[in-house]
Enzyme design. Structure first.
Site, mmCIF file in Angstrom:
data_model
loop_
_atom_site.group_PDB
_atom_site.id
_atom_site.type_symbol
_atom_site.label_atom_id
_atom_site.label_comp_id
_atom_site.label_asym_id
_atom_site.label_seq_id
_atom_site.Cartn_x
_atom_site.Cartn_y
_atom_site.Cartn_z
ATOM 1 N N CYS A 144 0.989 -1.172 -0.004
ATOM 2 C CA CYS A 144 0.020 -0.035 0.154
ATOM 3 C C CYS A 144 0.838 1.184 -0.116
ATOM 4 O O CYS A 144 1.928 1.427 0.752
ATOM 5 C CB CYS A 144 -0.837 0.000 1.160
ATOM 6 S SG CYS A 144 -1.771 1.607 1.485
ATOM 7 N N GLU B 188 6.816 -0.216 -12.631
ATOM 8 C CA GLU B 188 5.347 -0.137 -13.041
ATOM 9 C C GLU B 188 4.451 0.127 -12.157
ATOM 10 O O GLU B 188 3.398 -0.467 -11.823
ATOM 11 C CB GLU B 188 4.937 -1.296 -13.942
ATOM 12 C CG GLU B 188 5.748 -1.814 -15.359
ATOM 13 C CD GLU B 188 5.294 -2.679 -16.125
ATOM 14 O OE1 GLU B 188 4.541 -3.553 -15.498
ATOM 15 O OE2 GLU B 188 5.678 -2.619 -17.386
ATOM 16 N N GLU C 160 10.993 -1.631 -21.460
ATOM 17 C CA GLU C 160 10.832 -2.944 -21.862
ATOM 18 C C GLU C 160 10.124 -2.948 -23.244
ATOM 19 O O GLU C 160 8.851 -2.389 -23.318
ATOM 20 C CB GLU C 160 10.043 -3.505 -20.661
ATOM 21 C CG GLU C 160 10.835 -3.594 -19.165
ATOM 22 C CD GLU C 160 9.621 -4.128 -18.391
ATOM 23 O OE1 GLU C 160 8.491 -4.947 -18.737
ATOM 24 O OE2 GLU C 160 10.153 -3.910 -17.184
ATOM 25 N N GLU D 263 6.071 -16.326 -15.683
ATOM 26 C CA GLU D 263 6.512 -15.854 -16.953
ATOM 27 C C GLU D 263 7.305 -16.892 -18.079
ATOM 28 O O GLU D 263 7.833 -16.662 -18.703
ATOM 29 C CB GLU D 263 7.026 -14.571 -17.006
ATOM 30 C CG GLU D 263 6.206 -13.520 -16.523
ATOM 31 C CD GLU D 263 7.111 -12.011 -16.542
ATOM 32 O OE1 GLU D 263 7.896 -11.866 -16.719
ATOM 33 O OE2 GLU D 263 6.203 -11.002 -15.944
HETATM 34 C C1 GAL Z 1 6.076 -5.849 -17.493
HETATM 35 C C2 GAL Z 1 6.828 -6.070 -16.090
HETATM 36 C C3 GAL Z 1 8.085 -7.228 -16.222
HETATM 37 C C4 GAL Z 1 7.270 -8.307 -16.912
HETATM 38 C C5 GAL Z 1 6.787 -8.093 -18.241
HETATM 39 C C6 GAL Z 1 6.121 -9.182 -18.889
HETATM 40 O O1 GAL Z 1 4.685 -5.424 -17.131
HETATM 41 O O2 GAL Z 1 7.572 -4.804 -15.811
HETATM 42 O O3 GAL Z 1 8.327 -7.314 -14.828
HETATM 43 O O4 GAL Z 1 6.300 -8.725 -15.959
HETATM 44 O O5 GAL Z 1 5.709 -7.327 -18.031
HETATM 45 O O6 GAL Z 1 5.267 -8.703 -20.120
#
Ligand code: GAL
Length: 630
Positions: free
Chosen positions: A109, A142, A314, A362
């Site tokens: 939080c 994020e 990313e 992932e």
């Molecule tokens: C982003 C995140 C990463 C990974 C990625 C997968 O939102 O920052 O850590 O999870 O997505 O697409």
């Protein structure tokens, strides 16, 4: 500035004996940046106070030995399990009153003082140890992803009461500002005020709006605390990696303290997950992503970054794992996405991730390498960009001819009182952005407190529920054609009342006397072209009437350079309005084939084919995923 490439690397996921080989391959590929560390807290501090930083130092040194620059992420998006034992009440609470659980990430939080202090503590430790090594920083990861800005915890309630007390000073002033005489909602003390969840009927919109402002401030504060801890030990630029279509906190305010705005670009995930586009559009672009979504965010984050500095931290390199469907990109799209980011001014595009992970959530998410370290398809496309960058002297940036005002507070006002299903601020802004792009226009996104509109030929200000005084002054001084509306122009004095209010735009005598919202199957056609959809205002005033609908309603009215639009335009109406504005502004436009988009970057014009078929354009044929510049 020379554009660069990078990747996201997790040394803690791999045996130490392959780090050096990874570094060699990254450098050989032509990458210059590597981001590390942002989820590694359980390995940096396996138990409270027991620091293990040596492995990270060895990893960083291994990368640096090959000439790679390191972006060091602070690990605060993933507090380890022991943190919960120390701070059992640090979990965010959802609007149903349920604490969010441990077992993924972002469970904290923002209002929890104890957790903020822990975040600052680990950041300070990292900054002290690695301040001289880090070439750049990323704070947290994020904000807002997984719906994590709003928390209805006890910590949030206490902090909200304090925030309200500072803002209003007395319960009477708050009662007055919120209109609490309605439904006997008046308070005698700030301690009586709860968070606006679990109310029986809709909460007072002024209450809900203040909760959104407060929650945004909590993100800004959380971020600022870490930035300060970094600054004490490092001169390297600081960034945060924002997300796509995340409107729950003010990115401009958050970004004020950092040099670089970064964002995470997942074109195929976003098309599936964050778009209202019809099914046929999603099908056509399933392997390419929406032709405008990435560009919108590139332009947005250029505005958020200091002096226009922004990155893609990313970049999707292959299929992701988190959208309803996760197709592989069309061959060539990883290259196109990268060039598109450069065309919009990105300093660096960094691929997520270096190597696909063979375990965890992932598991199916692509990297540049497969789990067995063989090159995945994205690798060759990154290599192609590296070769192309060598031949490209630079991508220059210049002010665009069109300004589009975008404001987080407006998004909150729409969200708190949409007045009709589908009436969403981002959707409106994005419709207009797309309409501008279809005419081949390059766009700068501008915050609502912009002081100066000099240099723009056309400025579009859609859905800005409150127009700040500063922007009013800029509008009055501007030489541009300015298109304002719908749902615009409440005076700052009325800012706690999100809703249909009369515009108060000096020099434009238009008043909104009524608002209605429309079912998707009841568009109101406009004489000559297109229709008003979703949101329709009744307009009065002495300004010239430019367009009327078939029911005789006024749709657009103008005085001099200023035009007010009293409804949500469908693509046909929007095109007509924009063509007229371009003509009046003397602004050249193009008639682009549906899959083609262009971006003017200084003297260079980039052309992108977002479609799955070859397209003939200006005497040449662009293959699917084709990129051309000249
Ligand atoms: C982003 C995140 C990463 C990974 C990625 C997968 O939102 O920052 O850590 O999870 O997505 O697409």
């Amino acid at each position: 500035m020379k554009r660069t490439l990078g990747t996201c690397y997790y040394p803690e996921h791999w045996p130490e004996d392959i780090w050096a080989e990874d570094a060699v391959r990254m450098a050989d590929l032509g990458l210059t940046w590597v981001r590390v560390g942002e989820f590694a807290w359980s390995r940096l501090e396996p138990a409270p106070g027991q620091l293990q930083l040596d492995w990270l130092e060895r990893a960083i040194d291994t990368l640096m030995a090959k000439g790679l620059n390191v972006v060091l992420g602070t690990p605060t998006a993933a507090p380890p399990r022991w943190m919960l034992d120390r701070h059992p009440d640090m979990l965010a609470v959802d609007d149903g009153g349920h604490p969010r659980g441990f077992g993924s990430r972002r469970h904290y939080c923002f209002s929890h003082d104890g957790y903020r202090a822990e975040a600052v503590r680990i950041t300070r430790i990292l900054a002290r140890r690695f301040g001289a090594r880090a070439a750049a920083w990323q704070v947290d990861n994020e904000y807002g992803c997984h719906d994590t800005v709003y928390s209805y915890s006890d910590a949030a309630r206490r902090a909200f009461r304090d925030w309200l007390c500072q803002r209003y000073q007395s319960p009477d002033a708050l009662n007055q500002a919120w209109g609490n005489v309605f439904w006997s909602m008046e308070y005698d003390s700030f301690d009586q005020i709860d968070l606006p969840n679990l109310t029986v009927a809709q909460a007072n919109p002024a209450h809900a709006l203040d909760f959104r402002r407060f929650s945004s401030d909590q993100v800004v504060r959380f971020n600022a605390a870490q930035v300060a801890a970094i600054r004490a030990h490092s001169n390297a630029p600081v960034s945060h990696n924002y997300m796509g279509r995340t409107l729950e906190f003010d990115h401009f305010a958050t970004g004020e303290r950092m040099e670089i705005a970064a964002w995470d670009s997942y074109p195929l995930g976003f098309l599936e997950d964050r778009s209202e586009a019809p099914a046929r559009h999603k099908r056509r672009y399933a392997r390419q992503g929406d032709p405008d979504f990435q560009a919108f965010h590139h332009d947005l984050y250029r505005a958020v970054g200091r002096d226009g500095r922004w990155w893609v931290m990313e970049q999707q390199p292959g299929p992701v794992n988190w959208a309803p469907h996760n197709p592989a990109p069309l061959a060539g799209m990883v290259r196109l996405w990268t060039w598109e980011a450069f065309a919009h001014g990105a300093e660096c595009v960094s691929y997520f991730r270096w190597r696909q992970i063979p375990f965890s959530q992932e598991h199916y998410h692509a990297g540049l390498l497969r789990p067995d370290s063989a090159a995945a398809p994205g690798f060759a496309e990154a290599a192609q960009v590296v070769r192309e960058l060598v031949a490209m002297p630079d991508v220059e940036q210049a002010q665009a001819p069109v300004g589009l005002v975008f404001d987080y507070a407006a998004a909150w006002a729409w969200a708190v009182q949409p007045q009709g299903q589908g009436c969403d601020y981002f959707r409106l802004i994005f419709d207009i952005y797309r309409g501008l792009r279809k005419l081949g226009l390059s766009i700068d996104i501008l915050p609502a407190d912009t002081r100066d509109l000099a240099g723009y030929s056309l400025v579009v200000i859609p859905g800005l529920v409150t127009i700040p005084e500063r922007l009013m002054t800029a509008i009055a001084k501007a030489r541009a054609q300015v298109l304002i509306g719908p749902r615009s122009g409440a005076t700052p004095r009325n800012r706690t009342l999100p809703g249909p209010l009369p515009p108060a735009i000096p020099g434009l005598d238009v008043t909104v006397t009524r608002v209605e919202t429309l079912r998707p199957d009841m568009p109101v056609p406009v004489d000559g072209a297109g229709a008003v959809i979703l949101w329709r205002e009744a307009l009065e005033g002495t300004a010239d009437v430019l367009d009327t609908d078939v029911a005789g309603g006024r749709v657009a009215m103008r005085s001099g350079r200023l035009t007010y639009l009293g409804g949500w335009p469908d693509p046909g109406l929007l095109r007509r309005l924009l063509l007229r504005a371009c003509r009046d502004a003397g602004l050249p436009h193009l008639d682009l084939p549906p899959d083609i988009r262009v971006r003017q970057s200084g003297p260079t014009r980039f052309v992108f084919n977002h479609g799955p078929d070859p397209v003939a354009f200006e005497g040449r044929t662009l293959p699917p995923a084709g990129v051309a510049w000249g």
